[in-house]
Design a protein around this motif. Structure first.
Motif, PDB file in Angstrom:
ATOM      1  N   ILE A  41      67.139 -83.848 -74.381  1.00  0.00           N
ATOM      2  CA  ILE A  41      66.162 -84.650 -75.117  1.00  0.00           C
ATOM      3  C   ILE A  41      66.679 -86.058 -75.360  1.00  0.00           C
ATOM      4  O   ILE A  41      65.999 -87.040 -75.063  1.00  0.00           O
ATOM      5  CB  ILE A  41      65.804 -83.971 -76.456  1.00  0.00           C
ATOM      6  CG1 ILE A  41      65.092 -82.642 -76.192  1.00  0.00           C
ATOM      7  CG2 ILE A  41      64.928 -84.884 -77.304  1.00  0.00           C
ATOM      8  CD1 ILE A  41      64.756 -81.857 -77.435  1.00  0.00           C
ATOM      9  N   PHE A  42      67.900 -86.184 -75.913  1.00  0.00           N
ATOM     10  CA  PHE A  42      68.333 -87.523 -76.328  1.00  0.00           C
ATOM     11  C   PHE A  42      68.626 -88.459 -75.161  1.00  0.00           C
ATOM     12  O   PHE A  42      68.579 -89.671 -75.315  1.00  0.00           O
ATOM     13  CB  PHE A  42      69.499 -87.467 -77.324  1.00  0.00           C
ATOM     14  CG  PHE A  42      70.861 -87.081 -76.781  1.00  0.00           C
ATOM     15  CD1 PHE A  42      71.571 -87.927 -75.952  1.00  0.00           C
ATOM     16  CD2 PHE A  42      71.462 -85.887 -77.183  1.00  0.00           C
ATOM     17  CE1 PHE A  42      72.840 -87.586 -75.481  1.00  0.00           C
ATOM     18  CE2 PHE A  42      72.722 -85.543 -76.737  1.00  0.00           C
ATOM     19  CZ  PHE A  42      73.412 -86.395 -75.880  1.00  0.00           C
ATOM     20  N   THR A  43      68.932 -87.910 -73.979  1.00  0.00           N
ATOM     21  CA  THR A  43      69.141 -88.803 -72.834  1.00  0.00           C
ATOM     22  C   THR A  43      67.840 -89.480 -72.408  1.00  0.00           C
ATOM     23  O   THR A  43      67.866 -90.485 -71.685  1.00  0.00           O
ATOM     24  CB  THR A  43      69.725 -88.036 -71.631  1.00  0.00           C
ATOM     25  OG1 THR A  43      68.914 -86.886 -71.355  1.00  0.00           O
ATOM     26  CG2 THR A  43      71.148 -87.600 -71.898  1.00  0.00           C
ATOM     27  N   ILE A  44      66.724 -88.943 -72.853  1.00  0.00           N
ATOM     28  CA  ILE A  44      65.421 -89.563 -72.580  1.00  0.00           C
ATOM     29  C   ILE A  44      64.924 -90.347 -73.788  1.00  0.00           C
ATOM     30  O   ILE A  44      64.451 -91.483 -73.669  1.00  0.00           O
ATOM     31  CB  ILE A  44      64.384 -88.489 -72.184  1.00  0.00           C
ATOM     32  CG1 ILE A  44      64.830 -87.762 -70.910  1.00  0.00           C
ATOM     33  CG2 ILE A  44      63.005 -89.109 -71.981  1.00  0.00           C
ATOM     34  CD1 ILE A  44      63.958 -86.585 -70.536  1.00  0.00           C
ATOM     35  N   SER A  45      65.057 -89.761 -74.981  1.00  0.00           N
ATOM     36  CA  SER A  45      64.486 -90.385 -76.180  1.00  0.00           C
ATOM     37  C   SER A  45      65.200 -91.671 -76.579  1.00  0.00           C
ATOM     38  O   SER A  45      64.563 -92.591 -77.101  1.00  0.00           O
ATOM     39  CB  SER A  45      64.512 -89.403 -77.355  1.00  0.00           C
ATOM     40  OG  SER A  45      65.839 -89.151 -77.778  1.00  0.00           O
ATOM     41  N   ILE A  46      66.513 -91.762 -76.341  1.00  0.00           N
ATOM     42  CA  ILE A  46      67.256 -92.955 -76.750  1.00  0.00           C
ATOM     43  C   ILE A  46      66.849 -94.186 -75.922  1.00  0.00           C
ATOM     44  O   ILE A  46      66.495 -95.229 -76.484  1.00  0.00           O
ATOM     45  CB  ILE A  46      68.769 -92.718 -76.688  1.00  0.00           C
ATOM     46  CG1 ILE A  46      69.180 -91.686 -77.751  1.00  0.00           C
ATOM     47  CG2 ILE A  46      69.536 -94.015 -76.898  1.00  0.00           C
ATOM     48  CD1 ILE A  46      68.840 -92.072 -79.172  1.00  0.00           C
ATOM     49  N   PRO A  47      66.886 -94.127 -74.589  1.00  0.00           N
ATOM     50  CA  PRO A  47      66.404 -95.300 -73.837  1.00  0.00           C
ATOM     51  C   PRO A  47      64.922 -95.577 -74.055  1.00  0.00           C
ATOM     52  O   PRO A  47      64.496 -96.734 -74.040  1.00  0.00           O
ATOM     53  CB  PRO A  47      66.706 -94.943 -72.376  1.00  0.00           C
ATOM     54  CG  PRO A  47      66.926 -93.472 -72.350  1.00  0.00           C
ATOM     55  CD  PRO A  47      67.465 -93.105 -73.694  1.00  0.00           C
ATOM     56  N   LEU A  48      64.128 -94.520 -74.287  1.00  0.00           N
ATOM     57  CA  LEU A  48      62.718 -94.738 -74.595  1.00  0.00           C
ATOM     58  C   LEU A  48      62.579 -95.460 -75.934  1.00  0.00           C
ATOM     59  O   LEU A  48      61.774 -96.383 -76.074  1.00  0.00           O
ATOM     60  CB  LEU A  48      61.977 -93.395 -74.640  1.00  0.00           C
ATOM     61  CG  LEU A  48      60.476 -93.459 -74.927  1.00  0.00           C
ATOM     62  CD1 LEU A  48      59.751 -94.197 -73.814  1.00  0.00           C
ATOM     63  CD2 LEU A  48      59.905 -92.063 -75.106  1.00  0.00           C
ATOM     64  N   GLY A  49      63.399 -95.055 -76.909  1.00  0.00           N
ATOM     65  CA  GLY A  49      63.356 -95.694 -78.220  1.00  0.00           C
ATOM     66  C   GLY A  49      63.744 -97.159 -78.163  1.00  0.00           C
ATOM     67  O   GLY A  49      63.208 -97.988 -78.912  1.00  0.00           O
ATOM     68  N   ALA A  50      64.679 -97.506 -77.265  1.00  0.00           N
ATOM     69  CA  ALA A  50      65.096 -98.903 -77.120  1.00  0.00           C
ATOM     70  C   ALA A  50      63.946 -99.774 -76.625  1.00  0.00           C
ATOM     71  O   ALA A  50      64.017-100.999 -76.711  1.00  0.00           O
ATOM     72  CB  ALA A  50      66.278 -99.005 -76.155  1.00  0.00           C
ATOM     73  N   THR A  51      62.900 -99.137 -76.124  1.00  0.00           N
ATOM     74  CA  THR A  51      61.746 -99.864 -75.601  1.00  0.00           C
ATOM     75  C   THR A  51      60.554 -99.840 -76.545  1.00  0.00           C
ATOM     76  O   THR A  51      59.884-100.855 -76.737  1.00  0.00           O
ATOM     77  CB  THR A  51      61.323 -99.263 -74.237  1.00  0.00           C
ATOM     78  OG1 THR A  51      62.438 -99.281 -73.354  1.00  0.00           O
ATOM     79  CG2 THR A  51      60.194-100.065 -73.621  1.00  0.00           C
ATOM     80  N   ILE A  52      60.286 -98.684 -77.189  1.00  0.00           N
ATOM     81  CA  ILE A  52      59.052 -98.571 -77.973  1.00  0.00           C
ATOM     82  C   ILE A  52      59.288 -98.349 -79.467  1.00  0.00           C
ATOM     83  O   ILE A  52      58.346 -98.476 -80.254  1.00  0.00           O
ATOM     84  CB  ILE A  52      58.149 -97.437 -77.446  1.00  0.00           C
ATOM     85  CG1 ILE A  52      58.779 -96.063 -77.692  1.00  0.00           C
ATOM     86  CG2 ILE A  52      57.820 -97.645 -75.986  1.00  0.00           C
ATOM     87  CD1 ILE A  52      57.825 -94.902 -77.430  1.00  0.00           C
ATOM     88  N   ASN A  53      60.506 -98.006 -79.886  1.00  0.00           N
ATOM     89  CA  ASN A  53      60.767 -97.777 -81.314  1.00  0.00           C
ATOM     90  C   ASN A  53      61.264 -99.078 -81.935  1.00  0.00           C
ATOM     91  O   ASN A  53      62.449 -99.363 -81.941  1.00  0.00           O
ATOM     92  CB  ASN A  53      61.807 -96.668 -81.502  1.00  0.00           C
ATOM     93  CG  ASN A  53      62.089 -96.400 -82.965  1.00  0.00           C
ATOM     94  OD1 ASN A  53      61.186 -96.475 -83.804  1.00  0.00           O
ATOM     95  ND2 ASN A  53      63.335 -96.094 -83.292  1.00  0.00           N
ATOM     96  N   MET A  54      60.343 -99.873 -82.447  1.00  0.00           N
ATOM     97  CA  MET A  54      60.665-101.235 -82.858  1.00  0.00           C
ATOM     98  C   MET A  54      60.158-101.533 -84.268  1.00  0.00           C
ATOM     99  O   MET A  54      59.323-102.413 -84.477  1.00  0.00           O
ATOM    100  CB  MET A  54      60.050-102.233 -81.852  1.00  0.00           C
ATOM    101  CG  MET A  54      60.656-102.153 -80.472  1.00  0.00           C
ATOM    102  SD  MET A  54      62.316-102.853 -80.458  1.00  0.00           S
ATOM    103  CE  MET A  54      62.791-102.567 -78.748  1.00  0.00           C
TER     104      MET A  54
END
Length: 418
Positions: free
Chosen positions: A285-298
């Protein structure tokens, strides 16, 4: 001699080494300003190395996670994405409320930077995001387009899961582990890197320029702290029904500190991946959620966009009613999700929010100029909030599942050193 030094450093927690580097950097800036150009090299090298390795790391980790994925071994990403979007929206609400409580006006004499090219509207932001998904994979890696990197890594990983042999999957796993090891080497240079970054920031901060924008900075930074220490704990508690502050403080200390100085969510991806591993989270999960968060979790970016847009409205005497304020929150949320994961990325989305008030591009670009003036502190705090919450909400979603299963313990929220 070298082994003794290496052993001594290994016995001292990295965060303590960073604290020492921070103090040394300040001392160099204050007492030995002539040395700043020399130590600045360490900061530049550290950030450059993180940015250089992050796209490759994300590509292989996500591809490996999808290729090795077991049918029932991976939780859903929906709870994490839901937390990302909800927190970003609520953060914009905090920014709007703070702006109404402490209305700020600007001195709009800052010349517009004609080289900047902000999006013309939310439609363009969404259009750019969609096009990023189908970017050439090689170009995505070269340009650090994380949406494209994630898309291609997931697609290729799914294809490999169904087609590749066990040997090929083992080879892919070895590459992912090798790149992860390289990242740990880079991170161990953080004390020197932070020393250089701090020395350069303190030596060139331009305090005189900041004095005129003390109230604006106070509203922004106050909003960041309210979100980090009040709003986010409430969100986390609502999911795990336990004291959220051990996890909150851990993410701020071990992720936010790095992000504060690198001022880049993208550069902080390796740091966040390492922290997730130490928290014992599911790597699928975190190998996907972390880079995704760097893009959309702002969350920080949504605050910046809404506060500066309202400052422009107050300066021009524009009356902002409640429906318009809510619209601004939505615009800020969508715009923040399209903000680049690099230093100052959110500032270029300010004209999008200003447009909702009918403010011309010429004036809104002057507001962007104000944003760059205060970015020494503002952008650092914003990025610290953005990046630390990537880990926070990834952990929160997993801990919520553990709570439902009755397996969540308080010690799970404390990172374990390996």
């Amino acid at each position: 001699m070298f082994k003794t030094i290496q052993h001594t450093l290994a016995s001292v927690a990295l965060i303590k080494q960073i604290a020492v580097g921070l103090v040394i950097g300040i001392l160099i800036a204050v007492c030995f300003p002539a040395a700043i150009p020399v130590v600045k090299i360490f900061g530049d090298l550290f950030v450059k190395a993180l940015k250089g390795v992050a796209p490759v790391l994300v590509f292989f980790l996500v591809m490996n996670a999808m290729a090795q994925r077991k049918e029932n071994g991976n939780g859903s990403m929906k709870p994490i994405i839901g937390l990302y979007v909800m927190a970003t929206f609520f953060a914009s609400l905090v920014g709007v409320c703070m702006s109404f409580l402490f209305p700020t006006t600007l001195h709009l004499q800052v010349a517009a930077d004609t080289k900047l090219a902000p999006p013309s509207g939310i439609i363009q932001v969404l259009h750019n995001l969609i096009l990023s998904v189908v970017d050439n994979p090689v170009n995505a890696l070269l340009s650090a387009n994380y949406i494209g990197i994630l898309a291609w890594a997931i697609i290729i990983g799914i294809a490999m899961k169904n087609i590749a042999s066990g040997t090929t999957k083992g080879w892919l796993d070895d590459i992912a582990k090798t790149i992860t090891k390289v990242v740990t080497w880079v991170i161990h240079f953080a004390p020197l890197g932070i020393m250089g970054l701090v020395a350069d920031s303190v030596g060139t901060a331009g305090v005189e320029a900041l004095i005129g924008y003390v109230q604006l900075l106070a509203v922004l930074i106050g909003s960041y702290f309210l979100v980090a220490l009040v709003m986010n704990p409430i969100i986390v508690f609502s999911r795990i029904h336990m004291n959220p502050y051990p996890l909150i403080l851990t993410t701020i200390r071990e992720s936010g500190v790095y992000a504060f100085f690198t001022r880049s969510s993208a550069a902080n991806i390796p740091v966040n991946l390492a922290l997730c591993k130490r928290l014992g989270l599911n790597p699928d999960i975190f190998t996907i959620s972390i880079p995704l968060g760097a893009t959309i979790n702002m969350s920080g970016a949504s605050i910046t966009i809404s506060v500066l847009a309202l400052a422009a409205a107050h300066t021009l005497g524009i009356d902002v009613d409640l429906p318009t304020a809510l619209l601004l929150c939505i615009v800020s949320t969508v715009g923040a999700c399209g903000a680049s994961g690099v230093a100052g990325g959110s500032l270029l989305l300010i004209p999008v929010a200003c447009a909702s008030f009918g403010i011309s591009n010429d004036i809104s670009m002057q507001v962007v100029g104000v944003g760059f003036i205060i970015s020494v502190l503002e952008d650092a705090c914003e990025t610290a909030l953005n990046s630390s919450t990537d880990v926070l909400f990834t952990a929160t979603a997993e801990y919520a599942e553990r709570r439902k299963a009755g397996t969540l313990q308080a010690e799970d929220m404390v990172p374990h050193d390996h």
